[in-house]
Scaffold this active site. Structure first.
Site, PDB file in Angstrom:
ATOM      1  N   GLU A  13     -86.715 -51.233 -55.946  1.00 17.04           N
ATOM      2  CA  GLU A  13     -86.069 -52.229 -55.544  1.00 17.04           C
ATOM      3  C   GLU A  13     -84.812 -52.150 -56.472  1.00 17.04           C
ATOM      4  OE1 GLU A  13     -87.950 -56.039 -56.022  1.00 17.04           O
ATOM      5  OE2 GLU A  13     -88.951 -55.625 -54.084  1.00 17.04           O
ATOM      6  N   GLU A  47     -93.875 -53.427 -49.390  1.00 17.35           N
ATOM      7  CA  GLU A  47     -94.686 -54.753 -50.127  1.00 17.35           C
ATOM      8  C   GLU A  47     -94.539 -56.001 -49.259  1.00 17.35           C
ATOM      9  OE1 GLU A  47     -93.305 -55.525 -54.144  1.00 17.35           O
ATOM     10  OE2 GLU A  47     -92.826 -53.211 -54.467  1.00 17.35           O
TER      11      GLU A  47
END
Length: 473
Positions: free
Chosen positions: A113, A256
């Site tokens: 991220e 995720e």
């Protein structure tokens, strides 16, 4: 988030979809009580999990995965992107673990991220150079046809009021164009982390039923399409954003997704089971989404495998409680992953410490306990004591006991770690109350060297403590 797989044979123009999504897991290791890697790998095998995502290139984990056939994504942490040597990384973390009987490394994640809004762009300029250098190093090592490079992105990389209008954040347009062009040229998927729980947690107006998969009384209407759960809406927002860059058929992997079981209102065992089972059933139905009917994500990685009691609680206390298994590899709830077992199987051969706990001495005045609590909870995990936690309804003495015990187990039950200036005592009676579990620690170390001093420990004082505790409960 976390703190974000498989070998795909892809056409550069068309997506060759699997029959359905494959469920994998994220194996995070920011834990106060670490299981042996071999124990974790046995847990994966027992549950027929064939895909695992790591957040680094932990050599102990990779060694344990060798010869198992489990497909692995390894990661390069964000703070390494500016300095890492791609040639050295490939040599030390990929080449030496692969080969006959080796680890089946399929993907390398460049950062995790890295475009997250909260990072303020600090990693943004490093991503593309690192990605290109890593690809060149894989080519030199003759691994580029087998190991693919990906960049796991948070869902905040794109935005829209309705899915069909999805676009990447304006400041990311240039770098995302470079990224998806690279992914397309090398047969890699777009990896995205999607968390409906965080949408619900961070927005009091977010419809609760929209976070789950049982249908919503507040669907999102988008032209002829209606969205009844947050995952589908989020997924199609990404599809629309990719389409606007000319890559509407790019395969997507969910790196995720999950639901925590503790540490916040709405984070509990029931909600986690309903969400994760609903997710699995939704994916295996092969319905896809309005913009990709019949084509669900290529692979989906549950977050996470195990609780991680040493994670930062900056996003919230729930950060330490995402596991479908507790820290010791025991299933938290019934879950069918669609991989051949009807429910989760627990870890075996777990190295527990002896069955004893540290509690507040029932006959001592706790007026001076505050400093001891700060010490205990600054090092051990006390997040379940806070509002919304499974231990938030304990009384004052039980709160103290929980904190004392958490510290005691972290210190491998060293005799002095239950002293607290005479305010603590050891008991052999489990002080757990209802859903609030007072843990017994585990270790990946050999405790044989501690056996002799443990035996010499004053059995007299332990037994007296047990009697006092039992009489005053």
């Amino acid at each position: 988030m976390g703190s974000g797989v498989a070998l795909f044979t892809l056409s550069l123009l068309l997506v060759t979809h699997q029959a359905h999504s494959t469920i994998g897991v994220n194996w995070g290791t920011i834990s106060l009580h670490k299981l042996r890697p071999s124990t974790v790998v046995d847990l994966l095998k027992a549950n027929k999990i064939t895909k695992v995502k790591l957040f680094d290139a932990n050599p102990d984990a990779l060694r344990a995965l060798m010869g198992t056939g489990i497909q692995v994504m390894i990661g390069i942490p964000n703070d390494m992107l500016s300095t890492f040597s791609s040639d050295l990384f490939v040599q030390q973390n990929i080449s030496r673990f692969m080969g006959k009987g080796g680890a089946d490394i399929r993907y390398v994640a460049v950062g995790n991220e890295p475009f997250l809004t909260g990072y303020g762009g600090q990693f943004q300029s490093y991503v593309v150079p690192a990605m290109l250098n890593l690809q060149q190093s894989l080519v030199k090592a003759n691994l580029a046809s087998y190991v693919n490079v990906v960049v796991p992105c948070n869902a905040d990389a794109y935005e829209s009021n309705v899915p069909s209008q999805g676009i990447f954040r304006p400041e990311l347009t240039q770098i995302m164009t470079q990224l998806v062009s690279f992914l397309n040229s090398n047969g890699s998927p777009f990896v995205v982390n999607i968390y409906p729980f965080l949408s619900l947690y961070g927005n009091s107006d977010f419809p609760q039923d929209y976070a789950f998969f049982q249908g919503s009384s507040h669907p999102v209407l988008d032209g002829p399409n209606a969205y009844y759960n947050a995952l589908d809406g989020n997924f199609d927002t990404l599809v629309a954003a990719l389409t606007k860059l000319g890559y509407g058929q790019m395969p997507i992997v969910i790196g995720e997704i999950g639901w925590p079981t503790d540490g916040a209102v709405g984070a509990n065992l029931t909600a986690a089971r309903v969400f994760n089972q609903g997710l699995v059933n939704h994916l295996l139905s092969n319905k896809g989404t309005p913009l990709r009917p019949g084509s669900p994500p290529e692979d989906v990685y549950l977050f996470g495998l195990l609780d991680e009691g040493a994670k930062s609680t900056l996003p919230g206390n729930f950060e330490r409680h995402w596991g479908i298994f507790s820290f010791d590899g025991q299933a938290k709830y019934r879950l069918n992953l669609g991989l051949g077992n009807r429910e989760l199987k627990n870890a075996k051969n777990v190295h527990y410490l002896p069955s004893r706990w540290c509690v507040a001495h029932p006959s001592r005045d706790m007026a001076q306990v505050a400093d001891h609590l700060r010490l205990a909870c600054s090092q051990a995990d006390c997040t379940t004591l806070n509002d919304g936690g499974s231990c938030s309804q304990l009384g004052e003495k039980e709160n103290i006991s929980y904190a004392f015990n958490s510290y005691y187990q972290l210190q491998l039950q060293h005799e002095k770690s239950c002293d607290f200036d005479g305010l603590g005592m050891v008991t052999f009676l489990d002080p757990s109350v209802g859903d609030c579990r007072f843990l017994v620690g585990v270790t990946d170390k050999d405790l044989s060297s501690r056996a002799e001093p443990m035996v010499r420990w004053s059995i007299y004082h332990v037994c007296i403590g047990v009697v006092v505790w039992a009489l005053t409960r």
